[in-house]
Design a protein around this motif. Sequence first.
Motif, short mmCIF file in Angstrom:
data_model
loop_
_atom_site.label_atom_id
_atom_site.label_comp_id
_atom_site.label_asym_id
_atom_site.label_seq_id
_atom_site.Cartn_x
_atom_site.Cartn_y
_atom_site.Cartn_z
N GLU A 202 2.14 7.09 -6.56
CA GLU A 202 1.18 8.14 -6.88
C GLU A 202 1.71 9.50 -6.44
O GLU A 202 1.64 10.48 -7.16
N PHE A 203 2.30 9.53 -5.25
CA PHE A 203 2.82 10.78 -4.70
C PHE A 203 3.95 11.32 -5.56
O PHE A 203 3.99 12.50 -5.88
N ASP B 10 0.83 -1.21 0.00
CA ASP B 10 0.00 0.00 0.00
C ASP B 10 0.86 1.25 0.00
O ASP B 10 0.60 2.20 -0.73
N ASP C 242 2.70 20.46 -3.42
CA ASP C 242 1.85 20.19 -4.57
C ASP C 242 2.57 20.64 -5.84
O ASP C 242 3.71 21.11 -5.79
N LEU D 70 0.74 10.06 2.39
CA LEU D 70 1.75 11.11 2.50
C LEU D 70 2.48 11.09 3.83
O LEU D 70 3.70 11.26 3.88
N ALA E 293 1.20 4.20 -2.79
CA ALA E 293 0.99 5.61 -2.42
C ALA E 293 2.21 6.43 -2.80
O ALA E 293 2.08 7.54 -3.31
N ARG E 294 3.41 5.89 -2.58
CA ARG E 294 4.63 6.62 -2.94
C ARG E 294 4.69 6.85 -4.44
O ARG E 294 5.10 7.90 -4.89
N GLN F 191 -5.56 16.15 1.00
CA GLN F 191 -4.51 15.22 0.58
C GLN F 191 -4.45 13.96 1.44
O GLN F 191 -3.59 13.10 1.22
N ARG F 192 -5.34 13.84 2.40
CA ARG F 192 -5.31 12.69 3.31
C ARG F 192 -5.72 11.41 2.60
O ARG F 192 -6.41 11.42 1.60
N GLY F 193 -5.25 10.29 3.16
CA GLY F 193 -5.60 8.98 2.62
C GLY F 193 -4.74 8.57 1.44
O GLY F 193 -5.03 7.57 0.78
N LYS F 194 -3.68 9.29 1.17
CA LYS F 194 -2.81 8.99 0.03
C LYS F 194 -1.44 8.49 0.45
O LYS F 194 -0.55 8.35 -0.39
#
Length: 179
Positions: free
Chosen positions: A14-15, A7, A66, A103, A11-12, A98-101
């Motif tokens: 996508e980030f 997971d 961002d 970060l 996320a990394r 930005q939460r749930g990604k």
Amino acid sequence: MTAAQADLAGARSEFSRLRTIDTPRVEDGAAIWRIARDSEVLDLNSSYSYLLWCRDFAATSLVARDDGGAPVAFVTGYVRPERPETLVVWQVAVDRGQRGKGLAGALLDELTARVTGELGITAVETTVTPDNTASDRLFTAYAARHGATLEREVLFDGELFPDGVHQPEVLYRIGPLSP
């Protein structure tokens, strides 16, 4: 690879396509203060303290930016004077949108990767109040990802705080970390 590691890797990925992780600058202090204020769970420090943090503790802190370069998340920390091999994570916060990604986890991983190599850090400490489920999950998952032991003990009882309504601060000690 565990499910938590997979997971975080997703996320990394996508980030990294959308944002950058960077050392904070003094001009980021106001945005970091706003992110902390809007978190609704962190103890808010003075805006002045966030400016100082970006100046004096930039080497042990990070911001996520961002596409326009504005901070959307941060982690602040410092090297504990009595234990120079220990990084104390002061605050971690992510802008609501930005939460749930992943970060927060990505910031913690990046920061500790930097300080273990550069400063010889082998342990992380932070405090979490009993009602802060998100922080408990963040640091528990962090310890698991790094194969480190997580120990918890009350550091400051709630009655030590002058306002009289503070929950106890539970010390999370995570380590050993490998470089």
